[in-house]
Structure formats: structure tokens, C-alpha cells
Design a protein around this motif. Structure first.
Motif, PDB file in Angstrom:
ATOM      1  N   TYR A   1      34.775  43.652  32.374  1.00 49.82           N
ATOM      2  CA  TYR A   1      33.405  44.120  32.594  1.00 49.82           C
ATOM      3  C   TYR A   1      32.779  43.669  33.908  1.00 49.82           C
ATOM      4  O   TYR A   1      31.724  44.184  34.279  1.00 49.82           O
ATOM      5  CB  TYR A   1      32.507  43.652  31.433  1.00 49.82           C
ATOM      6  CG  TYR A   1      32.971  44.136  30.085  1.00 49.82           C
ATOM      7  CD1 TYR A   1      32.803  45.455  29.703  1.00 49.82           C
ATOM      8  CD2 TYR A   1      33.601  43.271  29.200  1.00 49.82           C
ATOM      9  CE1 TYR A   1      33.231  45.902  28.471  1.00 49.82           C
ATOM     10  CE2 TYR A   1      34.043  43.708  27.964  1.00 49.82           C
ATOM     11  CZ  TYR A   1      33.859  45.019  27.598  1.00 49.82           C
ATOM     12  OH  TYR A   1      34.291  45.469  26.382  1.00 49.82           O
ATOM     13  N   LEU A   2      33.390  42.705  34.600  1.00 48.95           N
ATOM     14  CA  LEU A   2      32.772  42.171  35.809  1.00 48.95           C
ATOM     15  C   LEU A   2      33.713  42.235  37.010  1.00 48.95           C
ATOM     16  O   LEU A   2      33.692  41.373  37.884  1.00 48.95           O
ATOM     17  CB  LEU A   2      32.295  40.733  35.568  1.00 48.95           C
ATOM     18  CG  LEU A   2      31.160  40.605  34.553  1.00 48.95           C
ATOM     19  CD1 LEU A   2      30.869  39.137  34.258  1.00 48.95           C
ATOM     20  CD2 LEU A   2      29.893  41.296  35.045  1.00 48.95           C
ATOM     21  N   ASN A   3      34.592  43.234  37.013  1.00 48.34           N
ATOM     22  CA  ASN A   3      35.286  43.648  38.236  1.00 48.34           C
ATOM     23  C   ASN A   3      36.312  42.645  38.753  1.00 48.34           C
ATOM     24  O   ASN A   3      36.650  42.663  39.937  1.00 48.34           O
ATOM     25  CB  ASN A   3      34.259  43.934  39.346  1.00 48.34           C
ATOM     26  CG  ASN A   3      34.845  44.702  40.515  1.00 48.34           C
ATOM     27  OD1 ASN A   3      35.872  45.353  40.374  1.00 48.34           O
ATOM     28  ND2 ASN A   3      34.206  44.614  41.659  1.00 48.34           N
ATOM     29  N   MET A   4      36.840  41.757  37.909  1.00 51.44           N
ATOM     30  CA  MET A   4      37.806  40.787  38.414  1.00 51.44           C
ATOM     31  C   MET A   4      39.247  41.249  38.212  1.00 51.44           C
ATOM     32  O   MET A   4      40.184  40.550  38.586  1.00 51.44           O
ATOM     33  CB  MET A   4      37.608  39.428  37.741  1.00 51.44           C
ATOM     34  CG  MET A   4      38.149  38.265  38.573  1.00 51.44           C
ATOM     35  SD  MET A   4      37.858  36.635  37.876  1.00 51.44           S
ATOM     36  CE  MET A   4      39.206  36.510  36.716  1.00 51.44           C
ATOM     37  N   ARG A   5      39.459  42.412  37.633  1.00 51.55           N
ATOM     38  CA  ARG A   5      40.814  42.855  37.315  1.00 51.55           C
ATOM     39  C   ARG A   5      41.643  43.119  38.564  1.00 51.55           C
ATOM     40  O   ARG A   5      42.852  42.897  38.573  1.00 51.55           O
ATOM     41  CB  ARG A   5      40.752  44.112  36.449  1.00 51.55           C
ATOM     42  CG  ARG A   5      42.120  44.623  36.011  1.00 51.55           C
ATOM     43  CD  ARG A   5      41.978  45.836  35.119  1.00 51.55           C
ATOM     44  NE  ARG A   5      41.322  45.485  33.889  1.00 51.55           N
ATOM     45  CZ  ARG A   5      41.941  44.997  32.822  1.00 51.55           C
ATOM     46  NH1 ARG A   5      43.245  44.805  32.867  1.00 51.55           N
ATOM     47  NH2 ARG A   5      41.273  44.712  31.727  1.00 51.55           N
TER      48      ARG A   5
END
Length: 527
Positions: free
Chosen positions: A443-447
Motif C-alpha cells: 500500500y505504500l509503494n515499497m514493492r
């Protein structure tokens, strides 16, 4: 009568963007919560006194936070999103008819600022969490996750095989204070010989280039590893995988989470080619410094067995940190049939011929681990009746222990002396840090990293952790927490009073029973 609406644009509008954004909007609350004016001083060293004005540093970091809060990985998509949202425009202080910066400006500015600027932003948000009472500091849970690099596996190229390793090593040693040792030369030679045998006649090898399958896809060698391949697109990325998943180029995101309200207290990136234990000192050093700035000290650290190593345990002991890290699978607390004599530094056989295994030397295995070698005398073991089951066809018994075994032994004794508390620590670790990692990834773009290089990956992890702490900070309600705690305390007091009443009633009935007059318990219970 049926109505129909059609847009009729006007030549002039009398409207303010401030009137179009509700008072309870998320970005209004975010603007009130976090003051980013300190960034002007933090970024002043990156600018000169002449030339055109750059993007406002505060605007840049606001745009980045919007991207991480809304899980947007592309700079193009991010600018498009900011342009279409009135509340985001209000947050960035851009009017309705004002064009936003180009997406390339965001990319260049991200490369311009150093990692310390992103760390200052993270520390600023962390200090706000501390002021609000969200960080206790007593216990930190540490874990990591793979982050996909901005490079394809198709970009991998095979490392060059050197014909004359000795000449190359001498060339490196010339004029350098760091000398290549003979052991390193032998390891390089052994590695290249293995690679030549493993890759011979294989599709995708340099001798058989550009072979494709039936679908037209380029065939890559089966044995892909960081020893044999690298990506010129992103040399810092490393090939890594998890069970059941395909190999890909990754970085490793390391985080430390406080167990009080799951606030991230430390965040950094590391090489996916390293073991987690090699990165524990880095993430703990940053966490210690972050909390020390807020006058908080760490007491305990909990992590999984991947962080177990002599180096990691020694770091915790040197900083007076009570670590709970299970030993890795190869550790053996005792040897069956042998006891260790610490005074004489030797193993002693308790069966057969009672052979003695004195310390011989310190050796380095193929993976680079240092081990203490204990070996028996040939004359003792060759006539032993248990020779076949103990040493097989060899003439002597050999035992190898890690040079860091004392650290592992102390950790084993700690976990074995209080297994219930050790299981409790394991449960706290899993329920503290694992949900945080899942939130960051999904959900917070760290992938996936949208930049290249270790520095860019570190900025990526810091911004994702900052966005997480911001959301926690804005949702945290201390009055609600106090109310819940007071309710629990009230219930416990009432339960204690009821228990005391029942105990007194039972004692009273017992005394009357001895005298032959039993009280009416039902009446008293109703009372």
C-alpha cells in the motif's frame, strides 16, 4: 420535466481553490501536522547563488509523499495525479491554472539530494511520533523484505573469465593499499573453473549466444547467480529469490519497528546478495541514533534466525542490547558422544576408546566461514569398535565449530532457560514487524524501486517508511488509548473485588458449617 446538464465554459471564473477543498480534508490535516520548512536549510548546500530557480524543495518532498501515500510508483503518473486533484494542488500551493513541474524534474531532484536529506525527513516525522507518545523504545523488532530493482533479468551479462588471475591480482595490488590475498586468488581460480564446466554447451552461454525458444524469448543460462552474472543496467542490484518464486534482481529493505504502537524507528536498504545478519549492525546503528536524538535508548531487539551470526550477536552485546535471535539451523549446542573441556580446549570422547580431540587450527571453508578444527589421533580411532558408525572409513575423528560459538552458546542458554518467554518474543516479533512490512509493500509503494543504485534504493525505503509513520501519526488518538486502558483497569478492579467477596463468602460458610449452621448462599450472592 426531465433535465439535461451541459457544460458551458465561461470566459472568467471567480473561485478560490481554498473554497473548493473541504476543511476536514486529509491534506489539510497533513499540512497542519507536518511543517516541512526545515528542508530549506537542509537542502541549501545543493544550490548555488546564480542561475534559474529550481523546484521548491518543500514542493518536491510533498509530491514524493503524495506518491507514496497513494501507492504511485511512476513519476509521470504521479504528476498526472497531482494535476487532477484539487486537494493535492492546495497542499502543493499550486493554483488551478498553474502548471506543475515536469516529471523529469522530480527524477533529477531526487538524484540531486543526498540520502541524509531523506533521513532528516524521516527523523522529523519520528520525533513527532515520539512527542505524541507513540514510541516506547524498549523493544525493537527487525525484519527485511526483497524490493524489486529497476532492471530486468534480460539485462544480465556473464562476468568475464580471466585467463591469468595472478597477473590481474598483481595489477590490482600495484599502487593500492588493499592487497589481494593468495586465498582470494585461489577462490577466484576455483570459481572460474566451476563456471567453465557448468556452462559448457549450455544455451545462452557466451559460446552459444542469442538462442531463443519457440516463443522467440532469449534463452538465459539455467545457473544464474551473483558469482557469474551482473546487470550493467543496475550493478548494485543482486539476483535473489524466495521459495516458490522466480529469480529477479532485488534490493533488501531493512526496518526496525517499535512494539508499542508499531512505529518504524529505523529504515534502510541493503544488498540482496548479503545475509540479513550482515545488515543487522547497519539498521540497529541507525535506529539507535534516531532514538538517541529523542532521548530514548533501546533495551531489547528481536529478530528471526536469519539475523543470527557471531558478528550480529557481538554487536548487540557491545551495545548492551538484550537480543532474542534464534540460532541458525547449522548450530549444534552439543556433540553426541563427546563433551567439550573448556579448560584444555578439547573434545573428549565418552564412548569406545575415549579418544581426545585437541584443537588443531582455524580453517576457512568454501563459503568463507572461519571454523575451529578439533581432530583426534589416528592410533586411538582406528581400533575403536564404534569406528564405522562414528567416522566411517576415515582414520580420525574431526569436529568443526564456528569461531563465534561462544556467542551462539550464550544465546542458546538464554532461550533454553526460559522457553515460554522466548516464544512470547517470537510472537511479538511476528505480530509487530511483519504486518508493517506487508503494508509498506502493498500500500505504500515499497514493492519496486523506481531509481537505480543503492543510494536511490535507500531514499525509496526511507520515503516509504516516512509515509507509513505519517499515516500512523495522523490516526493516533491518545485520549482513546487512555480511555481503553482505564476501562481495562476498571474491569480488572471490579473482577478483583468480586473475587475477594466470593472468597470471604466461602470462608464464612465454611466456618458456619463447622458450627452446624449453614448460611443461605443464594441470598448473599444476590446481594
Amino acid at each position: 420535466m426531465q433535465g439535461r446538464k451541459e457544460l458551458q465554459p465561461k470566459m472568467l471564473y471567480q473561485v478560490s481553490i481554498d473554497d473548493l477543498v473541504p476543511q476536514d480534508n486529509f491534506y489539510r490535516k497533513l499540512s497542519q501536522t507536518l511543517d516541512l520548512s526545515f528542508l530549506y536549510k537542509a537542502t541549501s548546500n545543493y544550490y548555488g547563488s546564480e542561475g534559474q530557480e529550481s523546484i521548491d524543495p518543500v514542493v518536491f518532498f510533498k509530491i514524493c509523499l503524495v506518491g507514496y501515500l497513494n501507492n504511485i510508483n511512476s513519476d509521470r503518473k504521479l504528476i498526472e495525479y497531482c494535476s487532477n486533484c484539487l486537494d493535492v494542488r492546495w497542499y502543493l500551493k499550486y493554483d488551478i491554472d498553474e502548471p506543475l513541474p515536469w516529471h523529469s524534474t522530480i527524477s533529477r531532484t531526487r538524484q540531486l539530494y543526498g540520502e541524509e536529506t531523506f533521513l532528516k525527513l524521516f527523523q522529523k516525522v519520528l520525533s513527532l511520533c515520539v512527542e505524541k507518545g507513540m514510541v516506547r523504545g524498549k523493544r525493537q523488532a527487525v525484519d527485511s523484505a526483497y524490493i524489486k530493482a529497476n532492471a530486468s533479468m534480460d539485462s544480465l551479462v556473464e562476468k568475464e573469465v580471466l585467463e591469468d588471475v595472478e597477473a590481474y591480482a598483481e595489477e590490482l595490488n600495484e599502487g593500492s593499499e588493499y592487497k589481494v590475498k593468495a586465498s582470494v586468488k585461489k577462490a577466484v581460480e576455483r570459481h572460474h573453473k566451476w563456471k567453465e564446466q557448468a556452462y559448457k554447451d549450455m544455451p545462452g552461454h557466451v559460446d552459444n549466444p542469442k538462442q531463443v525458444d519457440e516463443h522467440g524469448h532469449l534463452i538465459r543460462p539455467r545457473y544464474l547467480s551473483n558469482h557469474t552474472h551482473y546487470s550493467p543496467t543496475d550493478p548494485d542490484a543482486r539476483i535473489s529469490t524466495k521459495p516458490g518464486k522466480a529469480r529477479q534482481l532485488n534490493y533488501a529493505g531493512q526496518i526496525a519497528v517499535d512494539d508499542a504502537h508499531h512505529v518504524i524507528t529505523g529504515a534502510c536498504s541493503s544488498s540482496a546478495g548479503n545475509r540479513d545478519s550482515q545488515n543487522l549492525a547497519e539498521i540497529l546503528t541507525q535506529t539507535i541514533n534516531n532514538l538517541k536524538a529523542n532521548e530514548i535508548s533501546i533495551e531489547q531487539v528481536i529478530a528471526d534466525a536469519g539475523y543470527s551470526s557471531g558478528e550480529a550477536l557481538a554487536f548487540c552485546e557491545s551495545h548492551n542490547i538484550d537480543a532474542y535471535i534464534p540460532n541458525f539451523g547449522q548450530y549444534k549446542s552439543e556433540r553426541e558422544g563427546f563433551i567439550y573441556n573448556a579448560e584444555k580446549d578439547q573434545y573428549e570422547c565418552q564412548r569406545g576408546k575415549r579418544a581426545v580431540l585437541p584443537f588443531k587450527r582455524i580453517a576457512t571453508d568454501s563459503k568463507g566461514y572461519s571454523k575451529r578444527v578439533y581432530r583426534s589421533n589416528n592410533s586411538k580411532c582406528k581400533d575403536c569398535p564404534l569406528r564405522t558408525s562414528c567416522i566411517g572409513k576415515s582414520d580420525f575423528k574431526k569436529i568443526e565449530d564456528s569461531t563465534d560459538k561462544p556467542y551462539y552458546d550464550r544465546m542458546h542458554q538464554k532461550l533454553a532457560s526460559n522457553p515460554q518467554y522466548a516464544k512470547k518474543m517470537s510472537r511479538i516479533r511476528s505480530k509487530t514487524v511483519e504486518p508493517v512490512l506487508g503494508t509498506l509493500m502493498n500500500y505504500l509503494n515499497m514493492r519496486r524501486v523506481n531509481t537505480r543504485g543503492m543510494a536511490g534504493a535507500n531514499k525509496h525505503v526511507l520515503l516509504s517508511a516516512t509515509a507509513y509513520n505519517l499515516k500512523k501519526l495522523m490516526k493516533f488518538n491518545r485520549e482513546k488509548v487512555k480511555t481503553v486502558a482505564a476501562s481495562v483497569q476498571k474491569v480488572s478492579l471490579q473482577a478483583r473485588e468480586d473475587l475477594n467477596f466470593l472468597t470471604a463468602l466461602i470462608q464464612c460458610n465454611y466456618n458456619h458449617f463447622k458450627r452446624g449452621c449453614f448460611l443461605n448462599t443464594e441470598i448473599q450472592l444476590k446481594h
